[in-house]
Write a protein that holds these residues in place. Structure first.
Motif, PDB file in Angstrom:
ATOM      1  N   PHE A 125      85.199 -20.595  57.642  1.00 46.39           N
ATOM      2  CA  PHE A 125      83.506 -21.662  56.762  1.00 46.39           C
ATOM      3  C   PHE A 125      83.352 -22.170  58.077  1.00 46.39           C
ATOM      4  N   TYR A 126      83.878 -22.278  58.491  1.00 44.45           N
ATOM      5  CA  TYR A 126      83.623 -23.481  60.200  1.00 44.45           C
ATOM      6  C   TYR A 126      83.111 -22.392  60.921  1.00 44.45           C
ATOM      7  N   SER A 127      83.262 -21.052  60.952  1.00 42.34           N
ATOM      8  CA  SER A 127      82.806 -20.269  61.771  1.00 42.34           C
ATOM      9  C   SER A 127      81.705 -19.235  61.461  1.00 42.34           C
ATOM     10  N   MET A 128      81.546 -19.503  60.270  1.00 48.48           N
ATOM     11  CA  MET A 128      80.492 -19.575  59.916  1.00 48.48           C
ATOM     12  C   MET A 128      78.954 -19.738  60.027  1.00 48.48           C
ATOM     13  N   VAL A 129      79.333 -21.196  59.813  1.00 50.33           N
ATOM     14  CA  VAL A 129      78.329 -23.179  59.154  1.00 50.33           C
ATOM     15  C   VAL A 129      78.359 -23.174  61.474  1.00 50.33           C
ATOM     16  N   THR A 130      78.964 -23.076  62.097  1.00 52.76           N
ATOM     17  CA  THR A 130      78.792 -22.645  63.798  1.00 52.76           C
ATOM     18  C   THR A 130      78.302 -21.604  64.102  1.00 52.76           C
ATOM     19  N   LYS A 142      85.400 -17.661  67.260  1.00 53.86           N
ATOM     20  CA  LYS A 142      85.916 -18.790  66.768  1.00 53.86           C
ATOM     21  C   LYS A 142      86.784 -18.091  65.862  1.00 53.86           C
ATOM     22  N   PRO A 143      87.612 -19.674  64.840  1.00 52.58           N
ATOM     23  CA  PRO A 143      88.496 -19.100  63.457  1.00 52.58           C
ATOM     24  C   PRO A 143      87.932 -17.862  62.948  1.00 52.58           C
ATOM     25  N   SER A 144      89.310 -16.768  63.046  1.00 54.52           N
ATOM     26  CA  SER A 144      89.245 -15.620  62.320  1.00 54.52           C
ATOM     27  C   SER A 144      87.861 -14.883  61.965  1.00 54.52           C
ATOM     28  N   LEU A 145      87.088 -15.290  64.048  1.00 55.75           N
ATOM     29  CA  LEU A 145      86.216 -14.326  63.790  1.00 55.75           C
ATOM     30  C   LEU A 145      85.515 -14.365  65.483  1.00 55.75           C
ATOM     31  N   PRO A 158      63.064  -4.798  46.251  1.00 47.82           N
ATOM     32  CA  PRO A 158      63.983  -5.279  45.300  1.00 47.82           C
ATOM     33  C   PRO A 158      64.922  -5.295  44.081  1.00 47.82           C
ATOM     34  N   GLN A 159      64.492  -3.688  43.612  1.00 46.96           N
ATOM     35  CA  GLN A 159      65.053  -3.014  42.798  1.00 46.96           C
ATOM     36  C   GLN A 159      66.040  -2.238  43.058  1.00 46.96           C
ATOM     37  N   SER A 160      65.992  -1.867  44.593  1.00 49.09           N
ATOM     38  CA  SER A 160      66.968  -1.223  45.403  1.00 49.09           C
ATOM     39  C   SER A 160      68.468  -1.191  44.007  1.00 49.09           C
ATOM     40  N   LEU A 161      68.879  -0.229  44.539  1.00 50.56           N
ATOM     41  CA  LEU A 161      69.939  -0.210  43.536  1.00 50.56           C
ATOM     42  C   LEU A 161      71.950  -0.502  44.152  1.00 50.56           C
ATOM     43  N   VAL A 162      71.288  -0.085  45.932  1.00 51.39           N
ATOM     44  CA  VAL A 162      72.467  -0.620  46.795  1.00 51.39           C
ATOM     45  C   VAL A 162      71.953  -1.595  48.245  1.00 51.39           C
ATOM     46  N   GLY A 163      71.109  -1.824  48.157  1.00 52.39           N
ATOM     47  CA  GLY A 163      70.375  -2.947  49.173  1.00 52.39           C
ATOM     48  C   GLY A 163      71.791  -4.175  48.847  1.00 52.39           C
ATOM     49  N   GLY A 164      72.240  -4.490  48.309  1.00 55.96           N
ATOM     50  CA  GLY A 164      73.471  -5.874  48.154  1.00 55.96           C
ATOM     51  C   GLY A 164      74.424  -5.458  48.525  1.00 55.96           C
ATOM     52  N   GLN A 165      75.085  -4.171  48.323  1.00 60.24           N
ATOM     53  CA  GLN A 165      76.174  -3.016  48.240  1.00 60.24           C
ATOM     54  C   GLN A 165      75.394  -2.876  50.061  1.00 60.24           C
ATOM     55  N   LEU A 166      74.505  -2.707  50.606  1.00 66.26           N
ATOM     56  CA  LEU A 166      74.709  -2.306  52.636  1.00 66.26           C
ATOM     57  C   LEU A 166      75.075  -3.430  52.637  1.00 66.26           C
ATOM     58  N   ASN A 167      74.551  -5.045  51.993  1.00 63.78           N
ATOM     59  CA  ASN A 167      74.710  -5.838  53.216  1.00 63.78           C
ATOM     60  C   ASN A 167      76.018  -6.407  52.666  1.00 63.78           C
ATOM     61  N   GLN A 168      76.633  -5.839  51.887  1.00 60.18           N
ATOM     62  CA  GLN A 168      78.201  -6.286  51.588  1.00 60.18           C
ATOM     63  C   GLN A 168      78.680  -5.491  52.796  1.00 60.18           C
ATOM     64  N   MET A 169      78.704  -4.264  52.752  1.00 59.29           N
ATOM     65  CA  MET A 169      78.617  -3.192  53.589  1.00 59.29           C
ATOM     66  C   MET A 169      79.079  -4.002  55.302  1.00 59.29           C
ATOM     67  N   ALA A 170      78.081  -4.644  55.377  1.00 56.97           N
ATOM     68  CA  ALA A 170      77.395  -5.009  57.097  1.00 56.97           C
ATOM     69  C   ALA A 170      78.682  -6.102  57.117  1.00 56.97           C
ATOM     70  N   LEU A 171      78.816  -7.207  56.070  1.00 56.31           N
ATOM     71  CA  LEU A 171      79.829  -8.516  56.480  1.00 56.31           C
ATOM     72  C   LEU A 171      80.942  -7.734  56.603  1.00 56.31           C
ATOM     73  N   GLU A 172      81.405  -7.252  55.696  1.00 58.12           N
ATOM     74  CA  GLU A 172      82.773  -6.524  55.168  1.00 58.12           C
ATOM     75  C   GLU A 172      83.015  -8.419  55.269  1.00 58.12           C
ATOM     76  N   TYR A 173      84.396  -9.081  55.710  1.00 59.49           N
ATOM     77  CA  TYR A 173      85.434 -10.143  55.336  1.00 59.49           C
ATOM     78  C   TYR A 173      84.399 -11.011  55.361  1.00 59.49           C
ATOM     79  N   MET A 174      83.910 -11.142  55.945  1.00 57.44           N
ATOM     80  CA  MET A 174      82.149 -12.594  56.073  1.00 57.44           C
ATOM     81  C   MET A 174      81.247 -12.709  54.675  1.00 57.44           C
ATOM     82  N   ALA A 175      81.572 -11.223  53.847  1.00 55.30           N
ATOM     83  CA  ALA A 175      80.797 -11.909  52.547  1.00 55.30           C
ATOM     84  C   ALA A 175      82.195 -12.215  51.702  1.00 55.30           C
ATOM     85  N   TYR A 176      83.048 -12.644  52.065  1.00 58.59           N
ATOM     86  CA  TYR A 176      83.832 -13.615  51.402  1.00 58.59           C
ATOM     87  C   TYR A 176      83.785 -14.823  50.825  1.00 58.59           C
TER      88      TYR A 176
END
Length: 202
Positions: free
Chosen positions: A111-116, A189-192, A11-29
């Motif tokens: 949002f629709y694309s993500m939840v479905t 899906k829309p946008s995905l 949990p103390q990793s300094l780049v864990g959150g960053q790497l998740n963001q990188m993997a998700l790209e625009y889905m992180a928005y």
């Protein structure tokens, strides 16, 4: 040559959150409810340090060399991943409150694309996110992380591993195919737009 080791994420990793963001790209928005990079970073860092959400260190492994994290993979049984959907949204709402709702009302297609999104089948172990830092490219970090996730899947009694990949990510698709993954479906899906890929492990 220095050896790459793969260990349970911290949990103390300094780049864990960053790497998740990188993997998700625009889905992180949609998940963070903003396009503000500093807020997205804070949100995913908090999710990483927390427990019982899809982007928690609990379900991740880090590739390290000389104590430096080079990449990360998040993997879990599909059934567990699906159970984490509601706790993940609850934690996101606690972090972002009404800003999350407002953003997703304004960008309802995202949002629709993500939840479905149905990423995997219940008899599979699923690779949720995979990312490597730019300085690790060419070291085979992604390959080692995927192979490690497959080993974990077999230990847990699964005979199939799956993942999704954006259709435009040709380099990643080439890597997955080289490692034995086959396209078994499409998610449009829309946008995905994603390919669903799967591999028989045993």
């Amino acid at each position: 040559m220095n050896k790459i080791s793969i260990i349970k994420a911290s949990p103390q990793s300094l780049v864990g959150g960053q790497l998740n963001q990188m993997a998700l790209e625009y889905m992180a928005y949609s998940l963070a409810g903003t396009k503000d990079t500093s807020i997205i970073e804070k949100t995913f860092n908090k999710l990483w340090r927390s427990k019982r959400n899809r982007f928690s260190h609990e379900y991740a492994y880090e590739a390290k060399m000389q104590n430096k994290t080079l990449g990360m993979i998040m993997c879990y049984p599909t059934t567990l991943m699906n159970k984490l959907a509601l706790p993940t949204f609850t934690q996101l709402f606690e972090l972002r409150n009404w800003s999350l709702i407002k953003y997703n009302l304004q960008h309802w297609k995202e949002f629709y694309s993500m939840v479905t999104l149905k990423e995997a089948k219940n008899d599979e172990s699923h690779i949720g996110t995979l990312a490597t830092l730019p300085e690790s490219r060419g070291l085979g970090v992604g390959t080692q992380l995927i192979q490690f996730a497959e080993e974990q899947a077999v230990i847990q009694g699964f005979s199939k591993s799956s993942l999704t990949v954006k259709r435009e990510n040709l380099l990643a698709i080439k890597l997955y195919e080289r490692l034995g993954y086959q396209r078994v479906g499409e998610i449009n899906k829309p946008s995905l737009s994603l390919y669903r890929m799967s591999k028989i492990l045993v």
